[in-house]
Design an enzyme around this catalytic site. Structure first.
Site, PDB file in Angstrom:
ATOM      1  N   CYS A  82      94.476  44.613  39.229  1.00  0.00           N
ATOM      2  CA  CYS A  82      93.561  45.202  38.626  1.00  0.00           C
ATOM      3  C   CYS A  82      92.181  44.661  38.267  1.00  0.00           C
ATOM      4  CB  CYS A  82      93.876  46.112  37.108  1.00  0.00           C
ATOM      5  SG  CYS A  82      92.666  46.608  36.238  1.00  0.00           S
ATOM      6  N   CYS A  85      91.829  43.828  34.189  1.00  0.00           N
ATOM      7  CA  CYS A  85      92.710  42.836  33.426  1.00  0.00           C
ATOM      8  C   CYS A  85      93.577  41.930  34.395  1.00  0.00           C
ATOM      9  CB  CYS A  85      93.467  43.776  32.631  1.00  0.00           C
ATOM     10  SG  CYS A  85      94.833  44.703  33.346  1.00  0.00           S
ATOM     11  N   CYS A 130      95.358  51.700  35.420  1.00  0.00           N
ATOM     12  CA  CYS A 130      96.246  50.614  35.141  1.00  0.00           C
ATOM     13  C   CYS A 130      96.760  50.943  33.791  1.00  0.00           C
ATOM     14  CB  CYS A 130      95.153  49.423  35.071  1.00  0.00           C
ATOM     15  SG  CYS A 130      95.877  47.930  34.418  1.00  0.00           S
ATOM     16  N   CYS A 133      95.174  48.127  30.786  1.00  0.00           N
ATOM     17  CA  CYS A 133      93.930  48.150  30.477  1.00  0.00           C
ATOM     18  C   CYS A 133      93.428  49.815  30.614  1.00  0.00           C
ATOM     19  CB  CYS A 133      92.902  47.179  30.852  1.00  0.00           C
ATOM     20  SG  CYS A 133      92.475  47.567  32.517  1.00  0.00           S
ATOM     21  N   CYS A 153      95.205  57.003  46.407  1.00  0.00           N
ATOM     22  CA  CYS A 153      93.848  56.634  46.975  1.00  0.00           C
ATOM     23  C   CYS A 153      92.897  56.010  45.978  1.00  0.00           C
ATOM     24  CB  CYS A 153      93.271  58.320  47.213  1.00  0.00           C
ATOM     25  SG  CYS A 153      91.537  58.183  48.197  1.00  0.00           S
TER      26      CYS A 153
HETATM   27 ZN    ZN Z   1      93.881  46.655  33.997  1.00  0.00          ZN
END
Ligand code: ZN
Length: 169
Positions: A82, A85, A130, A133, A153
């Protein structure tokens, strides 16, 4: 898509058919069931650490233009993290070339992403983000390859790639 969102969406559609009198107060696809996340920041704090494009995708659910991310062509072994984070969210083990122009995976790493129903653009899609976060990553469709049949996707700009290990430690 989680079951609760699915039920709310169904109720919402039914409410529309019945003039909204049934189960008033539900907000299909809205933010009514906003999750809470382990990592939270103010808008200004996110803007300070993200590029303009990363902010638009991760925090405002924008979609990058197809075939613009170098991660679309990334074929090395490694983990996709991610960009908000740094949590590892996808492995090269599950990456495939969908031909869509966005990095595509048939599954996420375990306990890495959350989902919600997204009713924008006149369709119902499964949004994924995510789990740590809440940063928007992309959408999940049902036309992926075996073994899951899923196609995650994902916006390349929402991730960073770290070559090497393909499983999160
Ligand atoms: Zn994250």
């Amino acid at each position: 898509m989680n079951r609760r969102n699915f039920l709310y969406g169904t109720a919402g559609a039914f409410a529309a058919l019945t003039g909204g009198a049934f189960l008033a107060g539900n907000r299909p696809g809205g933010r009514a069931m906003a999750e809470t996340f382990e990592i939270t920041k103010t808008e200004d704090e996110w803007r300070a650490i993200l590029s303009r494009q990363q902010f638009a995708v991760l925090r405002e659910e924008a979609t990058e233009r197809a075939f613009t991310s170098p991660l679309n062509e990334e074929k090395r072994a490694g983990l996709f993290h991610c960009a908000g984070c740094d949590l590892p969210v996808y492995s090269s083990d599950a990456k495939f070339d969908s031909g869509t122009g966005w990095p595509s995976f048939w599954q996420s790493l375990s306990n890495a992403v959350g989902t919600k129903e997204d009713n924008t653009l006149f369709m119902t899609r499964t949004e994924c983000h995510c789990r740590r976060c809440g940063g928007h990553l992309g959408h999940i469709f049902d036309d992926g390859p075996k073994p899951t049949g899923k196609r995650h996707c994902i916006n390349g700009v929402a991730m960073t790639f770290k070559p090497g290990a393909t499983q999160a430690s």
